[in-house]
Write a protein that holds these residues in place. Structure first.
Motif, short mmCIF file in Angstrom:
data_model
loop_
_atom_site.label_atom_id
_atom_site.label_comp_id
_atom_site.label_asym_id
_atom_site.label_seq_id
_atom_site.Cartn_x
_atom_site.Cartn_y
_atom_site.Cartn_z
N ARG A 1 0.44 -0.87 -0.17
CA ARG A 1 0.38 -0.29 -0.10
C ARG A 1 1.04 1.28 0.08
O ARG A 1 2.03 1.51 -0.44
CB ARG A 1 -0.72 0.15 1.39
N ASN B 1 -4.63 11.26 9.54
CA ASN B 1 -5.89 10.61 8.48
C ASN B 1 -4.71 10.31 7.45
O ASN B 1 -3.85 11.22 6.72
CB ASN B 1 -6.43 11.68 7.66
N GLY B 2 -4.59 8.96 6.56
CA GLY B 2 -4.39 8.66 5.25
C GLY B 2 -2.24 8.44 5.40
O GLY B 2 -1.53 8.78 4.53
N THR B 3 -1.94 8.32 6.94
CA THR B 3 -0.63 8.74 6.50
C THR B 3 -0.14 6.76 6.50
O THR B 3 1.20 6.39 7.23
CB THR B 3 -0.12 8.71 8.38
N GLY B 4 -1.03 6.19 6.98
CA GLY B 4 -0.88 4.43 7.22
C GLY B 4 -1.35 3.67 8.13
O GLY B 4 -0.56 2.96 8.35
N LYS B 5 -1.66 4.26 9.22
CA LYS B 5 -1.54 3.16 10.45
C LYS B 5 -2.76 2.59 9.75
O LYS B 5 -2.15 0.99 10.81
CB LYS B 5 -2.71 4.47 11.70
N THR B 6 -4.24 2.10 9.03
CA THR B 6 -4.69 0.88 8.92
C THR B 6 -3.66 0.21 8.29
O THR B 6 -4.22 -1.05 8.06
CB THR B 6 -5.42 1.36 8.73
N ASN B 7 -3.14 0.60 7.47
CA ASN B 7 -2.41 -0.38 6.45
C ASN B 7 -1.24 -1.27 7.78
O ASN B 7 -0.68 -2.21 6.95
CB ASN B 7 -1.49 0.36 5.95
N LYS C 1 -4.79 -6.05 -4.96
CA LYS C 1 -5.33 -4.26 -4.36
C LYS C 1 -4.37 -3.78 -3.32
O LYS C 1 -4.22 -2.20 -2.58
CB LYS C 1 -6.48 -4.22 -4.04
N VAL D 1 -1.15 -4.34 -3.37
CA VAL D 1 0.17 -3.63 -3.95
C VAL D 1 -0.06 -1.95 -4.21
O VAL D 1 -0.48 -1.33 -4.47
CB VAL D 1 0.53 -4.53 -5.44
N MET D 2 1.10 -1.37 -3.32
CA MET D 2 1.62 -0.30 -3.80
C MET D 2 1.07 0.24 -5.54
O MET D 2 1.99 -0.47 -6.73
CB MET D 2 2.87 0.98 -3.42
N HIS D 3 0.51 1.43 -5.79
CA HIS D 3 0.29 1.57 -6.93
C HIS D 3 1.68 2.00 -7.81
O HIS D 3 2.25 2.61 -7.08
CB HIS D 3 -0.33 3.43 -6.84
#
Ligand SMILES: Nc1ncnc2c1ncn2[C@@H]1O[C@H](COP(=O)(O)OP(=O)(O)OP(=O)(O)O)[C@@H](O)[C@H]1O
Length: 361
Positions: free
Chosen positions: A13, A33-39, A60, A62-64
């Motif tokens: 991700r 938000n969006g820094t990768g905590k959930t990831n 899905k 895999v890093m874009h």
């Protein structure tokens, strides 16, 4: 007890290449938000379940713009340290290793590292269809009983075969031959085993959920849970399949069996999802997850790793402290908690006098 000491991510991700080191049982992960905590939480889930909690196709994750990913962890156990590795190759093939030994079947890994995730989108467990609750129950039982997972895989395989056979009969206007009897017997045999496990487990699990609910809500709110199954009054699954055969032939799918089981939530004898307030839904959700956590802990004799994603956003301060107190005090497992507010996490941990580590993303 298992402690994740190090996690390394490659092209997972939003992580290009990064390692994280953990040296405490309680780990706070904070960042905007969006820094990768959930990831980051999801990588731990991946390494326990060989798949993501959130994204279905592995690709899905895999890093874009890249091809393939690799996640790796060093986990300290009572007797040894193990290395867990999950690789998604450029060609889309997934491989999973315990130390350097590759698993032939991913399902062999399930239950070795148990884990419970509480995430914001879990509300579907309460408001969604019956398949959400079956999935919850199946995931839980699979972590506890390896043979349950084997039965489940078998059941789903035979179910698919039976459905495609029914479709085929219909399309070709044929009458059923012995194959349908054979499939019925096979399906009934594993179906019975799954039913028995669910029934015995739910006898105590339902009380555990209700006790957790009462302690979160602080009062009896008339909540009840029923295991609804077509296998009633001593009816065998084989009998059930026979009873529904004509209907199945017409509809070209198996309409009866343990794949239709439901865990029905009610409040004052009305469907819970229609009557309950937002707060009551959250309370039931946490009660389910805590019951999952405590059941694994009791049956397997050690607590599962707990992944709490954004729970501060879900609960008021009192309920949050209540939850943390329940799971963090004298914990014999590792607990990862994410939050956007570093100060809020620190304050909660300090109030409870917990020994913790903070990771800032
Ligand atoms: N396959 C991918 N490739 C690259 N980046 C991705 C991929 N999938 C997700 N992301 C990025 O990961 C980030 C989201 O990460 P994550 O959900 O872990 O954030 P978070 O810190 O938990 O945020 P929040 O506090 O809002 O819940 C987003 O910026 C998203 O664009």
């Amino acid at each position: 007890m298992s402690i994740f000491q190090k996690i390394s991510l490659l092209q997972f991700r939003n992580y290009s290449q990064q390692s994280f080191y953990f040296d405490k049982k309680i780990v706070g992960i904070c960042g905007a938000n969006g820094t990768g905590k959930t990831n980051l939480l999801d990588t731990i889930y991946y390494l326990c379940f060989t798949k993501s909690y959130f994204s279905k196709p592995d690709g899905k994750n895999v890093m874009h713009g890249k091809e393939g990913f690799r996640i790796e962890a060093e986990v300290e156990n009572i007797r040894d340290t193990q290395k867990l590795t999950c690789i998604l190759r450029e060609n889309g093939r997934k491989e999973f290793y315990l130390d350097d030994e590759q698993y032939k079947k991913f399902s062999d890994h399930i239950g070795k590292y148990t884990c419970v995730m509480i995430a914001p989108d879990d509300a579907m467990l309460i408001t969604g269809g019956s398949e959400e609750r079956r999935k919850f129950l199946d995931t839980l039982l699979s972590q506890i009983y390896p043979d349950y997972l084997a039965h489940l895989i078998n059941y789903n395989r035979i179910l698919l075969q039976r459905n495609s056979y029914l479709k085929n009969l219909f399309e070709e206007q044929k009458t059923p031959d012995d194959l349908l009897d054979v499939l019925d017997e096979q399906l009934a045999c594993v179906g019975e085993a799954i039913f028995l496990k669910r029934k015995i487990f739910l006898d105590t699990f339902i009380s555990t959920i209700l006790n957790q609910y009462e302690s979160i809500a602080d009062k009896d709110e008339g909540v009840d849970i029923n295991y609804q199954t077509q296998m009633v009054e001593g009816k065998t699954m084989l009998q059930l399949l026979k009873d529904y055969r004509q209907r199945d032939l017409y509809l070209q799918r198996t309409t009866a069996g343990i794949h239709k089981d439901e865990l029905f939530f009610s409040m004052n004898e009305q469907p819970f999802k229609l009557l309950a307030s937002q707060g009551q839904r959250k309370s039931l959700l946490f009660a389910l997850k805590l019951a999952e956590y405590f059941s694994i802990k009791e049956i397997k004799n050690h607590a599962p790793i707990l992944l709490l994603d954004d729970v501060f956003e879900k609960l008021d301060a009192n309920r949050m402290m209540n939850l943390l107190q329940k799971v963090c005090k004298d914990t014999d497992t590792q607990i990862f908690i994410t939050d956007t507010h570093k100060e809020r996490l620190e304050m909660a941990f300090d109030v409870l006098c917990l020994d913790y580590q903070l990771i800032e993303l």
